[in-house]
Design a protein around this motif. Structure first.
Motif, PDB file in Angstrom:
ATOM      1  N   ILE A 102       0.894  -1.225  -0.091  1.00 24.04           N
ATOM      2  CA  ILE A 102       0.013  -0.084  -0.058  1.00 24.04           C
ATOM      3  C   ILE A 102       1.024   1.236  -0.027  1.00 24.04           C
ATOM      4  N   ARG A 103       2.090   1.188   0.643  1.00 24.62           N
ATOM      5  CA  ARG A 103       2.922   2.193   0.714  1.00 24.62           C
ATOM      6  C   ARG A 103       4.483   1.906   0.524  1.00 24.62           C
ATOM      7  N   GLU A 104       5.393   2.794  -0.350  1.00 25.38           N
ATOM      8  CA  GLU A 104       6.657   2.151  -0.373  1.00 25.38           C
ATOM      9  C   GLU A 104       7.352   1.677   0.834  1.00 25.38           C
ATOM     10  N   SER A 214      -7.510   6.806  -7.407  1.00 26.33           N
ATOM     11  CA  SER A 214      -6.028   6.970  -8.173  1.00 26.33           C
ATOM     12  C   SER A 214      -4.786   6.714  -7.536  1.00 26.33           C
ATOM     13  N   PHE A 215      -4.957   6.786  -6.217  1.00 22.69           N
ATOM     14  CA  PHE A 215      -3.430   6.592  -5.230  1.00 22.69           C
ATOM     15  C   PHE A 215      -3.506   5.047  -4.911  1.00 22.69           C
ATOM     16  N   CYS A 216      -4.471   4.419  -5.048  1.00 25.77           N
ATOM     17  CA  CYS A 216      -4.261   2.982  -4.442  1.00 25.77           C
ATOM     18  C   CYS A 216      -3.677   1.888  -5.407  1.00 25.77           C
ATOM     19  N   VAL A 217      -3.272   1.007  -4.897  1.00 20.35           N
ATOM     20  CA  VAL A 217      -2.626  -0.229  -5.697  1.00 20.35           C
ATOM     21  C   VAL A 217      -3.412  -1.455  -5.392  1.00 20.35           C
ATOM     22  N   GLY A 252     -13.735  -6.320   4.484  1.00 21.34           N
ATOM     23  CA  GLY A 252     -13.493  -6.473   2.863  1.00 21.34           C
ATOM     24  C   GLY A 252     -13.115  -5.076   2.769  1.00 21.34           C
ATOM     25  N   GLN A 253     -12.471  -4.751   1.421  1.00 26.73           N
ATOM     26  CA  GLN A 253     -12.217  -3.452   1.168  1.00 26.73           C
ATOM     27  C   GLN A 253     -13.299  -2.575   0.863  1.00 26.73           C
ATOM     28  N   ASN A 254     -14.415  -2.957   0.502  1.00 27.33           N
ATOM     29  CA  ASN A 254     -15.841  -2.263   0.419  1.00 27.33           C
ATOM     30  C   ASN A 254     -16.766  -2.738   0.871  1.00 27.33           C
ATOM     31  N   VAL A 319     -12.190   9.238   4.595  1.00 27.92           N
ATOM     32  CA  VAL A 319     -12.468  10.571   3.832  1.00 27.92           C
ATOM     33  C   VAL A 319     -11.159  10.699   2.691  1.00 27.92           C
ATOM     34  N   GLN A 320     -10.177  10.440   3.282  1.00 28.09           N
ATOM     35  CA  GLN A 320      -8.960  10.790   2.456  1.00 28.09           C
ATOM     36  C   GLN A 320      -8.456  12.147   2.221  1.00 28.09           C
ATOM     37  N   SER A 321      -9.362  12.960   2.014  1.00 28.27           N
ATOM     38  CA  SER A 321      -9.189  14.424   1.852  1.00 28.27           C
ATOM     39  C   SER A 321     -10.428  15.180   2.250  1.00 28.27           C
ATOM     40  N   ASN A 331     -10.138  10.407  -7.472  1.00 27.42           N
ATOM     41  CA  ASN A 331     -11.290   9.431  -8.023  1.00 27.42           C
ATOM     42  C   ASN A 331     -12.199   8.838  -6.911  1.00 27.42           C
ATOM     43  N   ARG A 332     -12.463   9.664  -5.785  1.00 23.87           N
ATOM     44  CA  ARG A 332     -13.332   9.047  -4.679  1.00 23.87           C
ATOM     45  C   ARG A 332     -14.671   9.010  -5.129  1.00 23.87           C
ATOM     46  N   THR A 333     -15.181   9.739  -6.039  1.00 25.61           N
ATOM     47  CA  THR A 333     -16.509   9.794  -6.492  1.00 25.61           C
ATOM     48  C   THR A 333     -17.599  10.339  -5.708  1.00 25.61           C
ATOM     49  N   SER A 357     -11.750   7.607  10.444  1.00 21.38           N
ATOM     50  CA  SER A 357     -11.569   7.945   9.229  1.00 21.38           C
ATOM     51  C   SER A 357      -9.976   7.495   8.852  1.00 21.38           C
ATOM     52  N   ASP A 358      -9.644   7.515   7.153  1.00 21.53           N
ATOM     53  CA  ASP A 358      -8.253   7.562   6.791  1.00 21.53           C
ATOM     54  C   ASP A 358      -8.002   8.909   6.214  1.00 21.53           C
ATOM     55  N   VAL A 359      -6.845   9.450   6.382  1.00 18.64           N
ATOM     56  CA  VAL A 359      -6.644  10.680   5.709  1.00 18.64           C
ATOM     57  C   VAL A 359      -5.271  10.308   5.103  1.00 18.64           C
ATOM     58  N   ILE A 360      -5.137  11.067   3.881  1.00 22.32           N
ATOM     59  CA  ILE A 360      -3.904  11.221   3.276  1.00 22.32           C
ATOM     60  C   ILE A 360      -3.318  12.463   3.055  1.00 22.32           C
ATOM     61  N   THR A 361      -2.174  12.962   3.380  1.00 23.89           N
ATOM     62  CA  THR A 361      -1.696  14.322   3.118  1.00 23.89           C
ATOM     63  C   THR A 361      -0.949  14.316   2.111  1.00 23.89           C
ATOM     64  N   MET A 388      -3.888   8.065   9.559  1.00 23.32           N
ATOM     65  CA  MET A 388      -3.264   9.222   8.779  1.00 23.32           C
ATOM     66  C   MET A 388      -1.942   8.978   8.157  1.00 23.32           C
ATOM     67  N   PHE A 389      -1.837   9.192   6.879  1.00 22.25           N
ATOM     68  CA  PHE A 389      -0.637   8.872   6.051  1.00 22.25           C
ATOM     69  C   PHE A 389      -0.257   9.905   5.392  1.00 22.25           C
ATOM     70  N   PHE A 390       1.139  10.017   4.939  1.00 14.71           N
ATOM     71  CA  PHE A 390       1.224  11.079   3.969  1.00 14.71           C
ATOM     72  C   PHE A 390       1.449  10.126   2.543  1.00 14.71           C
TER      73      PHE A 390
HETATM   74  N1  SAM Z   1     -10.665   0.030   1.047  1.00 12.13           N
HETATM   75  C1  SAM Z   1     -10.328   1.084   2.103  1.00 12.13           C
HETATM   76  C2  SAM Z   1     -10.929   2.346   1.832  1.00 12.13           C
HETATM   77  O1  SAM Z   1     -11.527   2.559   0.560  1.00 12.13           O
HETATM   78  O2  SAM Z   1     -11.046   3.258   2.492  1.00 12.13           O
HETATM   79  C3  SAM Z   1      -9.125   1.170   2.620  1.00 12.13           C
HETATM   80  C4  SAM Z   1      -8.061   0.519   1.665  1.00 12.13           C
HETATM   81  S1  SAM Z   1      -6.346   0.935   2.001  1.00 12.13           S
HETATM   82  C5  SAM Z   1      -5.656  -0.543   2.454  1.00 12.13           C
HETATM   83  C6  SAM Z   1      -6.042   1.686   3.482  1.00 12.13           C
HETATM   84  C7  SAM Z   1      -5.564   3.344   3.508  1.00 12.13           C
HETATM   85  O3  SAM Z   1      -4.540   3.190   2.896  1.00 12.13           O
HETATM   86  C8  SAM Z   1      -6.549   4.066   2.679  1.00 12.13           C
HETATM   87  O4  SAM Z   1      -7.661   4.469   2.936  1.00 12.13           O
HETATM   88  C9  SAM Z   1      -5.619   5.264   2.316  1.00 12.13           C
HETATM   89  O5  SAM Z   1      -5.846   6.261   3.421  1.00 12.13           O
HETATM   90  C10 SAM Z   1      -4.113   4.607   2.573  1.00 12.13           C
HETATM   91  N2  SAM Z   1      -3.417   4.517   1.447  1.00 12.13           N
HETATM   92  C11 SAM Z   1      -3.784   3.912   0.222  1.00 12.13           C
HETATM   93  N3  SAM Z   1      -2.985   4.189  -0.763  1.00 12.13           N
HETATM   94  C12 SAM Z   1      -2.152   5.000  -0.404  1.00 12.13           C
HETATM   95  C13 SAM Z   1      -0.937   5.789  -0.992  1.00 12.13           C
HETATM   96  N4  SAM Z   1      -0.818   5.561  -2.291  1.00 12.13           N
HETATM   97  N5  SAM Z   1      -0.405   6.719   0.004  1.00 12.13           N
HETATM   98  C14 SAM Z   1      -0.615   6.889   1.255  1.00 12.13           C
HETATM   99  N6  SAM Z   1      -1.783   6.169   1.869  1.00 12.13           N
HETATM  100  C15 SAM Z   1      -2.538   5.393   1.138  1.00 12.13           C
END
Ligand code: SAM
Ligand code: SF4
Length: 497
Positions: A102-104, A214-217, A252-254, A319-321, A331-333, A357-361, A388-390
């Motif tokens: 998910i992150r480097e 768009s950020f997610c692998v 589940g992821q969703n 929420v992410q942002s 692309n969170r729609t 929540s999850d938040v990305i900065t 919380m993640f950058f």
């Molecule tokens: N499916 C869940 C969702 O949509 O909320 C979460 C999936 S992911 C395993 C968990 C969290 O990692 C995400 O909600 C996001 O905040 C964070 N994350 C995913 N890709 C990231 C990236 N490229 N850089 C930083 N944080 C990331």
């Protein structure tokens, strides 16, 4: 340690008597989707197992709860093929790392660990090392052929082939299976509960993800979304309840897009229906779920949560942002306003519901204005907790292909620190509001910092500690606890008769 975890340390600067940061971090984060304290955890579920196994496996898990849950499926498959587990990799014939992309930073941690195992392998050439999960999928045979770090590479949909791949690797062949499937849900496999507390268990209800944030692998590493047979989920939860478990978390992821049609096409089970079916197994079995996508959580789900007391009043709604412009790039729609309306609806239908929540900065092009929008949204929502993640650019994702990763790292980290500081204040404010209230707490075990205290959770997923003395209560019991004090991470109370 990932920066998210490093920075959250400041979250714990308030001190409880005789506590330390790690105890409190464990109490705050265990049972969550991504538990920093469990990264790299090794398992040995059969340490008391009387069966004599010819071979032993050792498994470490990284990443989100889905991965930890998958390790339980892997353990079941290996166990059925004559492998016993060990917590000591020195005596293992097979060493497995269930990995996260998910992150480097998550990948770097695993690579470092693989290098350590390569050194051990030099002394014990018979030992096989395998990579499972998201990194296997992402890096495919690179780890095997170019870097020669491992003997096996097995993607998240190929665990059934693991025993065969081990045989191939033993004979010196390249053992790789990273095929993604549109059907595999491991529905018929009874997971071996690994190092469980015997009270709460995770139950996977679907795999993969069809969203393209768009950020997610994840859509690339775990493939298309598919829902598991509803009745296999009910069976698993019923069995857990019969074994004495008191809480299941549907994973589940969703989860809100769970959708299952039986073969005759005469029964459709949505997530709301599934929640109801699981809630009806037993009124003493608590039901939780993770993760909800804000665009998919329905009114029907909210009303189902309201209807059943044993469905926990807690929603993780990443929420992410807080900026509509950034949400569009992600692309969170949904927009900021749409998200806030959803939160308002949750508060109307489920007053007092826990929210996280999850938040990305520092996502691509994020300005100070966008960042302030995130802070103000968090303030409005009053989250009880956040991950919380950058932003970490992941190769192959939409963002990596479309946008420049143009926010300097120190700016990303500075913004992350501001988000973490704000969340610290919000968590404390939320906890202070609970002083004087009475909560029903499911006791999970001893408080990690003081064995004379029980540790449990409220329906809202808050950690509550209270003295054991004179209560006559045991692990797995429900207690009514009157909250008398709090820290940022924990409510402190007294059991009521
Ligand atoms: N499916 C869940 C969702 O949509 O909320 C979460 C999936 S992911 C395993 C968990 C969290 O990692 C995400 O909600 C996001 O905040 C964070 N994350 C995913 N890709 C990231 C990236 N490229 N850089 C930083 N944080 C990331
Ligand atoms: Fe990733 Fe978005 Fe799917 Fe969550 S919903 S797993 S963030 S693509």
């Amino acid at each position: 340690m990932p920066i998210a975890a490093k920075l959250t340390q400041s979250d714990f600067s308030l001190s409880l008597p005789s506590s330390n940061f790690y105890d409190r971090m464990l109490e705050l984060t265990s049972n969550k989707a991504h538990d920093e304290t469990r990264q790299g955890e090794a398992y040995a579920p059969f340490s008391e197992d009387p069966n004599a196994y010819q071979k032993k496996f050792y498994i470490e898990s990284y990443g989100c709860q889905m991965n930890f849950s998958d390790s339980e499926i892997v353990a079941s498959i290996l166990n059925g093929n004559g492998f016993g587990a060990t917590k000591n990799f020195e005596e293992a014939d097979l060493v497995l790392l269930n990995t996260c992309s998910i992150r480097e930073k998550a990948e770097q941690t695993v690579r470092k660990r693989l290098t350590e195992f390569r050194k051990i392998k030099k002394k014990r050439p018979g030992m096989l090392v395998g990579v499972l999960g998201c990194m296997a999928e992402r890096l495919k045979s690179k780890l095997l052929e170019e870097e020669k770090l491992v003997d096996l590479v097995v993607g998240p949909d190929a665990y059934r082939t693991l025993p065969q791949l081990v045989v191939e690797a033993e004979s010196g062949q390249k053992a790789v299976n990273v095929l993604l499937s549109r059907e595999e849900t491991y529905a018929d496999i009874s997971p071996v509960r690994l190092d469980s507390n015997g009270i709460s268990a995770f139950v996977s209800i679907m795999r993969g993800c069809n969203n393209m944030c768009s950020f997610c692998v994840v859509p690339f590493t775990r493939g298309r979304e598919r829902s598991r047979d509803a009745y296999s989920i009910i069976r698993e939860c019923t069995q857990l309840s019969e074994e004495g478990y008191k809480e299941v978390t549907l994973l589940g992821q969703n989860v809100d897009s769970y959708y299952w049609l039986d073969e005759q096409h005469d029964e459709l089970v949505t997530f709301a229906k599934l929640l109801e079916k699981v809630a009806l197994i037993s009124p003493t079995l608590r039901v939780r779920f993770s993760t909800s996508h804000p665009k998919d959580i329905t009114e029907e789900v909210l009303h189902t949560i309201a209807k059943y007391e044993n469905i926990c009043k807690y929603i993780h709604l990443p929420v992410q942002s807080g900026s509509t412009r950034i949400l569009q790039l992600m692309n969170r729609t949904y927009t900021r306003e749409w998200y806030l309306a959803k939160v308002n609806r949750i508060r109307e239908i489920l007053p007092g519901c826990g929210l996280s929540s999850d938040v990305i900065t520092g996502f691509c092009t994020e300005t100070e204005e966008d960042h302030k929008d995130t802070l103000s949204l968090m303030e409005y929502c009053g989250y009880d907790m956040s991950y919380m993640f950058f932003y970490s650019e992941r190769p192959g994702t939409l963002a990596a292909r479309r946008y420049a990763d143009d926010i300097p790292e120190q700016v990303k980290k500075k913004r992350l620190q501001e988000v973490v500081d704000l969340q610290g204040r919000l968590s404390l404010e939320s906890n202070k509001k609970d002083i004087g209230k009475i909560f029903e707490v499911l006791i999970e075990g001893d408080s990690r910092k003081n064995k004379d205290f029980w540790m449990g959770r409220s329906s809202q997923n808050k950690v509550i500690v209270f003295p054991k003395e004179g209560t006559g209560l045991n692990k797995g019991d429900y207690a009514k606890v009157h909250v008398t004090d709090c820290t940022q991470a924990t409510l402190i109370g007294k059991a009521r008769p």
